[in-house]
Design an enzyme around this catalytic site. Structure first.
Site, PDB file in Angstrom:
ATOM      1  N   ASN A  13     -78.037  25.892  54.734  1.00 41.53           N
ATOM      2  CA  ASN A  13     -76.646  26.129  55.132  1.00 41.53           C
ATOM      3  C   ASN A  13     -76.250  27.437  54.463  1.00 41.53           C
ATOM      4  O   ASN A  13     -76.011  27.470  53.258  1.00 41.53           O
ATOM      5  CB  ASN A  13     -75.752  24.971  54.667  1.00 41.53           C
ATOM      6  CG  ASN A  13     -74.275  25.267  54.889  1.00 41.53           C
ATOM      7  OD1 ASN A  13     -73.916  26.218  55.602  1.00 41.53           O
ATOM      8  ND2 ASN A  13     -73.405  24.471  54.278  1.00 41.53           N
ATOM      9  N   LYS A  15     -73.622  29.176  54.720  1.00 37.24           N
ATOM     10  CA  LYS A  15     -72.184  29.332  54.412  1.00 37.24           C
ATOM     11  C   LYS A  15     -71.726  30.727  54.857  1.00 37.24           C
ATOM     12  O   LYS A  15     -72.183  31.204  55.886  1.00 37.24           O
ATOM     13  CB  LYS A  15     -71.939  29.050  52.926  1.00 37.24           C
ATOM     14  CG  LYS A  15     -72.555  27.698  52.513  1.00 37.24           C
ATOM     15  CD  LYS A  15     -72.153  27.223  51.154  1.00 37.24           C
ATOM     16  CE  LYS A  15     -72.817  25.884  50.866  1.00 37.24           C
ATOM     17  NZ  LYS A  15     -72.371  25.260  49.646  1.00 37.24           N
ATOM     18  N   HIS A  98     -68.544  19.518  56.331  1.00 38.84           N
ATOM     19  CA  HIS A  98     -68.950  19.970  54.993  1.00 38.84           C
ATOM     20  C   HIS A  98     -67.757  19.858  54.037  1.00 38.84           C
ATOM     21  O   HIS A  98     -66.610  20.077  54.444  1.00 38.84           O
ATOM     22  CB  HIS A  98     -69.455  21.410  55.041  1.00 38.84           C
ATOM     23  CG  HIS A  98     -70.146  21.807  53.789  1.00 38.84           C
ATOM     24  ND1 HIS A  98     -69.450  22.231  52.678  1.00 38.84           N
ATOM     25  CD2 HIS A  98     -71.448  21.802  53.438  1.00 38.84           C
ATOM     26  CE1 HIS A  98     -70.313  22.484  51.708  1.00 38.84           C
ATOM     27  NE2 HIS A  98     -71.529  22.233  52.141  1.00 38.84           N
ATOM     28  N   GLU A 100     -66.681  21.804  51.905  1.00 37.73           N
ATOM     29  CA  GLU A 100     -65.852  23.024  51.837  1.00 37.73           C
ATOM     30  C   GLU A 100     -64.853  23.060  52.982  1.00 37.73           C
ATOM     31  O   GLU A 100     -63.730  23.545  52.821  1.00 37.73           O
ATOM     32  CB  GLU A 100     -66.772  24.258  51.838  1.00 37.73           C
ATOM     33  CG  GLU A 100     -67.459  24.435  50.489  1.00 37.73           C
ATOM     34  CD  GLU A 100     -68.861  25.014  50.569  1.00 37.73           C
ATOM     35  OE1 GLU A 100     -69.209  25.630  51.591  1.00 37.73           O
ATOM     36  OE2 GLU A 100     -69.625  24.836  49.590  1.00 37.73           O
ATOM     37  N   GLU A 170     -73.840  14.812  50.180  1.00 35.68           N
ATOM     38  CA  GLU A 170     -73.612  15.954  49.296  1.00 35.68           C
ATOM     39  C   GLU A 170     -72.500  15.627  48.302  1.00 35.68           C
ATOM     40  O   GLU A 170     -71.316  15.771  48.624  1.00 35.68           O
ATOM     41  CB  GLU A 170     -73.201  17.186  50.121  1.00 35.68           C
ATOM     42  CG  GLU A 170     -74.246  17.646  51.100  1.00 35.68           C
ATOM     43  CD  GLU A 170     -74.156  19.149  51.360  1.00 35.68           C
ATOM     44  OE1 GLU A 170     -75.197  19.804  51.272  1.00 35.68           O
ATOM     45  OE2 GLU A 170     -73.054  19.665  51.616  1.00 35.68           O
ATOM     46  N   GLY A 176     -73.049  23.901  44.665  1.00 35.37           N
ATOM     47  CA  GLY A 176     -72.848  25.245  44.132  1.00 35.37           C
ATOM     48  C   GLY A 176     -72.574  25.286  42.638  1.00 35.37           C
ATOM     49  O   GLY A 176     -72.167  26.317  42.102  1.00 35.37           O
ATOM     50  N   SER A 216     -77.057  21.726  45.006  1.00 36.20           N
ATOM     51  CA  SER A 216     -77.901  22.398  44.006  1.00 36.20           C
ATOM     52  C   SER A 216     -79.366  21.971  44.095  1.00 36.20           C
ATOM     53  O   SER A 216     -80.063  21.913  43.084  1.00 36.20           O
ATOM     54  CB  SER A 216     -77.355  22.169  42.588  1.00 36.20           C
ATOM     55  OG  SER A 216     -76.053  22.717  42.474  1.00 36.20           O
TER      56      SER A 216
HETATM   57  P1  13P Z   1     -75.839  24.501  47.057  1.00 36.61           P
HETATM   58  O1  13P Z   1     -77.282  24.194  47.412  1.00 36.61           O
HETATM   59  O2  13P Z   1     -75.566  25.940  46.919  1.00 36.61           O
HETATM   60  O3  13P Z   1     -75.361  23.660  45.926  1.00 36.61           O
HETATM   61  O4  13P Z   1     -74.992  24.025  48.358  1.00 36.61           O
HETATM   62  C1  13P Z   1     -75.229  22.786  48.876  1.00 36.61           C
HETATM   63  C2  13P Z   1     -74.491  22.687  50.146  1.00 36.61           C
HETATM   64  O5  13P Z   1     -73.282  22.645  50.159  1.00 36.61           O
HETATM   65  C3  13P Z   1     -75.266  22.659  51.388  1.00 36.61           C
HETATM   66  O6  13P Z   1     -74.453  22.347  52.469  1.00 36.61           O
END
Ligand code: 13P
Length: 255
Positions: A13, A15, A98, A100, A170, A176, A216
């Site tokens: 992903n 982002k 997601h 976010e 997640e 992140g 992560s």
């Molecule tokens: P990270 O791997 O950067 O923690 O992000 C995970 C994520 O949100 C994947 O959708």
């Protein structure tokens, strides 16, 4: 993961990262590194990068996904992108719900459900994200929350459509942050998701659903995570922006 009944899916992903030119370069770098994968390899990229991604991935085992899709066919929805638009470009997967988007853009369990239904109706494979915040975990609500989010997302999804659904567990506190869930926490969370699917569709149907872990996940911890029976691959943020790291995760899921 249970290889006898499920195939692992490793999905990046991206982002809000990479221009179209950077997309072409990164996928060209990744292609030879993941060519031998014994798992599904997907890159979910920003809308504007989709044409470059589809072009660069042509003839390879990399599938392209988007990071969101609207729940209407078309109309006055400024700034939104429809399933037909994505399909016309060659998109096969789409990330939905997601954390976010839930945190910053007002995504709710209802809109997650509507987007999931539209994606399935049109033939896109949704990667539906669920996950608890640290506060919810500390209050002891992880199981309740994961089951609720999973069932809400799948409302009115038929048993036949379920075969095209991927759920990504997640934990919000692991995204992140560099704080990965332990392999046991990931397995437990994914198990709650699978249990919710079993409650709604029966145990056999639930056994067939791909449930990823995300948060992560990286080249160092992927081996242990995908070793867990309920972890059918991963949704990878930061580590999907580096070809060698992403390839190492793909290798871990191919064992
Ligand atoms: P990270 O791997 O950067 O923690 O992000 C995970 C994520 O949100 C994947 O959708």
């Amino acid at each position: 993961m249970k290889k006898s009944v499920r195939k692992a899916v490793i999905a990046g992903n991206w982002k809000m990262n990479n221009t179209p030119a950077q997309t072409t370069a990164l996928i060209n770098e990744m292609k030879p590194l993941v060519a031998d994968a014994d798992c599904e390899v997907v890159l979910c990229v920003p809308f504007v990068d989709v044409p470059a991604a589809v072009e660069a991935a042509k003839g390879s085992n990399i599938k392209i996904g988007a990071e969101n899709v609207h729940f209407k066919d078309n109309g006055a929805y400024t700034g939104e992108v429809s399933a037909d638009m994505l399909l016309a470009l060659g998109v096969e997967y789409v990330v939905i719900g997601h954390s976010e988007r839930r945190t910053y853009f007002g995504e709710t369990d209802q809109t997650v459900n509507l987007r999931t239904l539209k994606a399935l109706e049109k033939g896109l494979k949704p990667i539906v994200c669920v996950g608890e915040t640290l506060e919810q975990r500390e209050l002891g609500y992880t199981e309740t929350l994961l089951k609720f989010q999973t069932k809400m997302a799948l409302t009115n999804v038929t048993a036949d459509q379920l075969k095209n659904v991927i759920i990504a567990y997640e934990p919000v506190w692991a995204i992140g942050t560099g704080v990965t869930a332990t392999d046991d926490q990931a397995d437990e969370g994914n198990g709650f998701v699978r249990a919710a699917i079993a409650e709604a569709y029966g145990a056999e149907a639930a056994e067939g659903v791909t449930v990823q872990y995300g948060g992560s996940m990286n080249a160092k911890n992927a081996d242990e995570l995908v070793d867990k029976v309920n972890v059918d691959g991963g949704l990878i943020g930061g580590a999907s922006l580096k070809a060698p790291d992403f390839a190492t995760i793909v290798k871990a899921a191919s064992k």
